[in-house]
Scaffold this active site. Structure first.
Site, PDB file in Angstrom:
ATOM      1  N   LYS A  48       0.905  -1.257   0.000  1.00 44.69           N
ATOM      2  CA  LYS A  48       0.042   0.129   0.153  1.00 44.69           C
ATOM      3  C   LYS A  48       0.803   1.213  -0.021  1.00 44.69           C
ATOM      4  O   LYS A  48       0.667   2.249  -0.700  1.00 44.69           O
ATOM      5  CB  LYS A  48      -0.950  -0.058   1.203  1.00 44.69           C
ATOM      6  N   GLN A  92      -5.376  -1.952   9.198  1.00 41.71           N
ATOM      7  CA  GLN A  92      -5.038  -3.192   8.869  1.00 41.71           C
ATOM      8  C   GLN A  92      -5.879  -4.249   9.599  1.00 41.71           C
ATOM      9  O   GLN A  92      -5.352  -4.257  10.884  1.00 41.71           O
ATOM     10  CB  GLN A  92      -3.875  -3.455   8.641  1.00 41.71           C
ATOM     11  N   ASP A 115     -11.466   1.860   2.971  1.00 40.41           N
ATOM     12  CA  ASP A 115     -11.721   0.357   3.041  1.00 40.41           C
ATOM     13  C   ASP A 115     -13.186  -0.071   2.964  1.00 40.41           C
ATOM     14  O   ASP A 115     -13.489  -1.147   2.409  1.00 40.41           O
ATOM     15  CB  ASP A 115     -11.456  -0.326   4.288  1.00 40.41           C
TER      16      ASP A 115
HETATM   17  N1  GUN Z   1      -6.937  -7.421   5.448  1.00 43.43           N
HETATM   18  C1  GUN Z   1      -7.384  -8.103   4.468  1.00 43.43           C
HETATM   19  N2  GUN Z   1      -7.707  -7.169   3.458  1.00 43.43           N
HETATM   20  C2  GUN Z   1      -7.957  -6.189   3.971  1.00 43.43           C
HETATM   21  C3  GUN Z   1      -8.401  -4.851   3.474  1.00 43.43           C
HETATM   22  O1  GUN Z   1      -8.902  -4.681   2.351  1.00 43.43           O
HETATM   23  N3  GUN Z   1      -8.105  -3.667   4.278  1.00 43.43           N
HETATM   24  C4  GUN Z   1      -7.821  -3.678   5.541  1.00 43.43           C
HETATM   25  N4  GUN Z   1      -7.800  -2.898   6.300  1.00 43.43           N
HETATM   26  N5  GUN Z   1      -7.389  -5.065   6.132  1.00 43.43           N
HETATM   27  C5  GUN Z   1      -7.309  -6.226   5.355  1.00 43.43           C
END
Ligand code: GUN
Length: 286
Positions: A48, A92, A115
């Protein structure tokens, strides 16, 4: 069998975005909070940050110890909610066991919830309302299919897995009455009876269960499209960590019409859609 090249489609999306972001009159900011040291999450957060750097988005990453209290994280979110330079906030997942993830996602300003996990955005998705944020992995999967010119409308999509991150929002998205959706959707999960009978009726089978190689050719109709959302970290005989999907690729690929690889399938799309949501948030916020 045709391979769906998620890396290529994601990089096309990022190229388009880069041009738009270059024309945007101010810096765009994304805050990423991570609690603990889950290796999968660390890899995601690295990707990211890298995507932000490529696009000229400021990324602010905070890595917190696993024993950080939920109150501390809630306070940090509150500060970010009120920081004008921050357009997107994400925490996350998964979080350590002493957290209630719902409490954390609710604390994020829905207008910065890139998200798409806040109940307000989940509700908008379910209702088919514009103006929210669609979760990145489901939206990435929908675009992968659309850009590969795989018809979704009227097809039977079977999703294996009912998580709040993938299975449930993906079902809500693909069933929408709008272009690139209109699917007939079934979700199956660990408690489903006759699971393989159901998966064998899928025109499009989407595996999001987090179990390495769960989907073998016995569960797949010949000619089906197979999308693998799994990213499972496994050690091979030599101790090296390898990423394996929820689909047993070598067994399924010969009978599938289209299939996504792991890595290089859905993963890069998740990152690209996160960047798109962050840009969208900046546009709305002005
Ligand atoms: N963990 C697995 N996929 C994601 C996601 O798309 N966003 C977040 N914040 N955590 C995750």
């Amino acid at each position: 069998m045709n391979l769906i090249d998620g890396k290529k489609i994601a990089s096309q999306i990022l190229d388009e975005l880069a041009k738009k972001i270059a024309r945007f009159p101010r810096k765009i900011g994304l805050a990423v909070l991570m609690v603990g040291d889950n290796p999968g999450s660390q890899a995601y957060v690295r990707m990211k940050k890298k995507a932000c750097a490529q696009l000229g988005i400021d990324s602010l990453t905070e890595q917190l110890d696993a024993d950080t209290s939920p109150e501390t994280v809630l306070q940090k979110i509150e500060v970010l909610n009120h920081t004008p330079a921050i357009d997107g906030i994400l925490v996350q997942l998964p979080l350590p066991d002493h957290y209630n993830p719902q409490q954390i996602t609710r604390a994020i300003d829905p207008n910065k919830d890139v998200d798409g996990f806040h109940p307000m955005n989940v509700g908008k998705l379910l209702l088919g309302e514009d103006g929210g944020f669609i979760p990145c992995t489901p939206h990435g999967i929908q675009l992968l299919l659309e850009k590969s010119q795989i018809e979704i409308a009227g097809k039977h999509v079977v999703i294996v897995g009912r998580s709040n991150i993938v299975g449930k929002p993906l079902a809500a998205l693909l069933v929408q009455k709008r272009r690139g959706c209109n699917a007939t959707v079934t979700i199956v999960h660990s408690q489903s009876e006759h699971l393989s009978d159901i998966t064998r009726t899928a025109d499009i089978l989407i595996a999001a269960i987090g179990q390495p190689h769960f989907i073998t050719n016995k569960l797949v109709k010949p000619g089906a499209v197979v999308v693998d959302v799994g990213i499972n970290r496994m050690q091979d005989e030599t101790g090296n960590v390898k990423l394996v999907g929820d689909v047993d690729f070598s067994s399924v690929a010969p009978i599938a019409s289209w299939i996504t690889p792991v890595p290089g399938g859905v993963g890069p799309m998740t990152i690209a859609l996160l960047m798109q949501n962050t840009y969208e948030s900046a546009l709305r916020r002005g």
